[in-house]
Design a protein around this motif. Structure first.
Motif, PDB file in Angstrom:
ATOM      1  N   ARG A  21      21.747  -0.625  49.169  1.00  0.00           N
ATOM      2  CA  ARG A  21      22.385   0.487  48.473  1.00  0.00           C
ATOM      3  C   ARG A  21      21.579   1.751  48.728  1.00  0.00           C
ATOM      4  O   ARG A  21      20.469   1.693  49.259  1.00  0.00           O
ATOM      5  CB  ARG A  21      22.519   0.201  46.985  1.00  0.00           C
ATOM      6  CG  ARG A  21      21.205  -0.008  46.288  1.00  0.00           C
ATOM      7  CD  ARG A  21      21.456  -0.371  44.847  1.00  0.00           C
ATOM      8  NE  ARG A  21      20.211  -0.197  44.111  1.00  0.00           N
ATOM      9  CZ  ARG A  21      20.013  -0.646  42.907  1.00  0.00           C
ATOM     10  NH1 ARG A  21      20.970  -1.292  42.295  1.00  0.00           N
ATOM     11  NH2 ARG A  21      18.876  -0.461  42.295  1.00  0.00           N
ATOM     12  N   ASP A  22      22.155   2.878  48.360  1.00  0.00           N
ATOM     13  CA  ASP A  22      21.536   4.185  48.598  1.00  0.00           C
ATOM     14  C   ASP A  22      21.276   4.426  50.085  1.00  0.00           C
ATOM     15  O   ASP A  22      20.287   5.048  50.462  1.00  0.00           O
ATOM     16  CB  ASP A  22      20.232   4.344  47.806  1.00  0.00           C
ATOM     17  CG  ASP A  22      20.459   4.315  46.309  1.00  0.00           C
ATOM     18  OD1 ASP A  22      21.587   4.631  45.880  1.00  0.00           O
ATOM     19  OD2 ASP A  22      19.525   3.973  45.567  1.00  0.00           O
ATOM     20  N   GLU A  28      26.201   6.226  52.352  1.00  0.00           N
ATOM     21  CA  GLU A  28      26.618   6.159  50.947  1.00  0.00           C
ATOM     22  C   GLU A  28      26.225   7.429  50.200  1.00  0.00           C
ATOM     23  O   GLU A  28      27.017   7.979  49.423  1.00  0.00           O
ATOM     24  CB  GLU A  28      25.971   4.935  50.288  1.00  0.00           C
ATOM     25  CG  GLU A  28      26.462   4.650  48.904  1.00  0.00           C
ATOM     26  CD  GLU A  28      25.783   3.441  48.282  1.00  0.00           C
ATOM     27  OE1 GLU A  28      25.610   3.453  47.053  1.00  0.00           O
ATOM     28  OE2 GLU A  28      25.427   2.502  49.014  1.00  0.00           O
ATOM     29  N   LEU A  29      25.019   7.921  50.430  1.00  0.00           N
ATOM     30  CA  LEU A  29      24.566   9.141  49.756  1.00  0.00           C
ATOM     31  C   LEU A  29      25.417  10.341  50.151  1.00  0.00           C
ATOM     32  O   LEU A  29      25.713  11.206  49.312  1.00  0.00           O
ATOM     33  CB  LEU A  29      23.087   9.398  50.055  1.00  0.00           C
ATOM     34  CG  LEU A  29      22.108   8.395  49.440  1.00  0.00           C
ATOM     35  CD1 LEU A  29      20.690   8.653  49.942  1.00  0.00           C
ATOM     36  CD2 LEU A  29      22.158   8.431  47.926  1.00  0.00           C
ATOM     37  N   LEU A  30      25.820  10.417  51.419  1.00  0.00           N
ATOM     38  CA  LEU A  30      26.694  11.507  51.878  1.00  0.00           C
ATOM     39  C   LEU A  30      28.018  11.501  51.113  1.00  0.00           C
ATOM     40  O   LEU A  30      28.476  12.542  50.634  1.00  0.00           O
ATOM     41  CB  LEU A  30      27.014  11.331  53.370  1.00  0.00           C
ATOM     42  CG  LEU A  30      26.078  11.937  54.394  1.00  0.00           C
ATOM     43  CD1 LEU A  30      26.485  11.490  55.792  1.00  0.00           C
ATOM     44  CD2 LEU A  30      26.098  13.443  54.286  1.00  0.00           C
ATOM     45  N   LYS A  68      27.481  12.390  47.343  1.00  0.00           N
ATOM     46  CA  LYS A  68      27.205  13.818  47.152  1.00  0.00           C
ATOM     47  C   LYS A  68      28.494  14.634  47.271  1.00  0.00           C
ATOM     48  O   LYS A  68      28.753  15.525  46.463  1.00  0.00           O
ATOM     49  CB  LYS A  68      26.182  14.287  48.187  1.00  0.00           C
ATOM     50  CG  LYS A  68      25.759  15.721  48.027  1.00  0.00           C
ATOM     51  CD  LYS A  68      24.689  16.095  49.027  1.00  0.00           C
ATOM     52  CE  LYS A  68      24.294  17.543  48.863  1.00  0.00           C
ATOM     53  NZ  LYS A  68      23.296  17.958  49.861  1.00  0.00           N
ATOM     54  N   ALA A  69      29.323  14.306  48.254  1.00  0.00           N
ATOM     55  CA  ALA A  69      30.575  15.041  48.449  1.00  0.00           C
ATOM     56  C   ALA A  69      31.551  14.780  47.299  1.00  0.00           C
ATOM     57  O   ALA A  69      32.240  15.705  46.847  1.00  0.00           O
ATOM     58  CB  ALA A  69      31.207  14.656  49.781  1.00  0.00           C
ATOM     59  N   LEU A  70      31.632  13.547  46.831  1.00  0.00           N
ATOM     60  CA  LEU A  70      32.513  13.244  45.693  1.00  0.00           C
ATOM     61  C   LEU A  70      32.057  13.986  44.444  1.00  0.00           C
ATOM     62  O   LEU A  70      32.878  14.538  43.702  1.00  0.00           O
ATOM     63  CB  LEU A  70      32.564  11.736  45.426  1.00  0.00           C
ATOM     64  CG  LEU A  70      33.384  10.905  46.400  1.00  0.00           C
ATOM     65  CD1 LEU A  70      33.240   9.415  46.075  1.00  0.00           C
ATOM     66  CD2 LEU A  70      34.847  11.312  46.374  1.00  0.00           C
ATOM     67  N   LEU A 125      27.767   3.430  39.882  1.00  0.00           N
ATOM     68  CA  LEU A 125      27.246   2.887  41.136  1.00  0.00           C
ATOM     69  C   LEU A 125      27.022   1.387  41.044  1.00  0.00           C
ATOM     70  O   LEU A 125      26.577   0.881  40.017  1.00  0.00           O
ATOM     71  CB  LEU A 125      25.914   3.554  41.491  1.00  0.00           C
ATOM     72  CG  LEU A 125      25.944   5.067  41.663  1.00  0.00           C
ATOM     73  CD1 LEU A 125      24.534   5.590  41.912  1.00  0.00           C
ATOM     74  CD2 LEU A 125      26.863   5.451  42.800  1.00  0.00           C
ATOM     75  N   ASN A 126      27.315   0.682  42.125  1.00  0.00           N
ATOM     76  CA  ASN A 126      26.997  -0.739  42.280  1.00  0.00           C
ATOM     77  C   ASN A 126      27.288  -1.550  41.024  1.00  0.00           C
ATOM     78  O   ASN A 126      26.421  -2.249  40.515  1.00  0.00           O
ATOM     79  CB  ASN A 126      25.531  -0.899  42.688  1.00  0.00           C
ATOM     80  CG  ASN A 126      25.184  -0.058  43.893  1.00  0.00           C
ATOM     81  OD1 ASN A 126      24.531   0.967  43.761  1.00  0.00           O
ATOM     82  ND2 ASN A 126      25.636  -0.465  45.056  1.00  0.00           N
TER      83      ASN A 126
END
Length: 150
Positions: free
Chosen positions: A20-21, A25-27, A30-32, A41-42
């Motif tokens: 995870r992370d 996934e971080l991209l 961040k956009a959402l 998360l998870n």
């Protein structure tokens, strides 16, 4: 010098792989968030532990690595060493993904899968286009979407 065939070394290398992370996934997260979406998360209480859960929209998002989830694209290559081990492992991952998707569907959750190849590699999509497609899907009532590389 480390011996890559030594089980202890191999175990340490596998432990370094993030579940995870990840950068893709971080991209997406961040956009959402920038688009005003709030999420969990998870979620351990959902089949497959989706990477992103949007309870308000009854939607989950999986950000799948092409290797680990056996996506047939330019980023996936069968390892040459220990082929039996890898075939078993990756086949089990794919089977687990299918089982989780089925269970989520039965529980009424809509599902998105964003493949790593949509975000990186020579066939990656335009990131803004990818996010617009994902956001439009979240706001829609469509059951599923899969976004991979072009």
């Amino acid at each position: 010098m480390t011996d890559v065939h030594d089980p202890a070394t191999r175990s340490r290398n596998m432990a370094a792989v993030r579940g995870r992370d990840t950068k893709p996934e971080l991209l997406i997260r961040k956009a959402l968030h920038a688009a005003g979406f709030r999420y969990r998360l998870n979620a351990r209480d959902l089949p497959g532990r989706p990477d992103i859960v949007l309870p308000r929209y009854r939607a989950v998002v999986f950000v799948h690595g092409c290797f680990w989830h056996r996506h047939e694209c330019d980023l996936f290559r069968w390892p040459e060493s220990r082929p039996e081990f890898w075939r078993e492992k990756l086949d089990a991952n794919a089977a687990r993904d299918e089982k989780a998707a089925e269970a989520l569907g039965k529980a009424g959750w809509r599902q998105a899968v964003i493949w790593e190849c949509a975000l990186k590699g020579r066939n990656k999509r335009d990131f803004q286009d990818t996010m617009q497609r994902l956001i439009a899907w979240i706001r829609s009532d469509r059951k599923a979407i899969t976004i991979g590389g072009e």
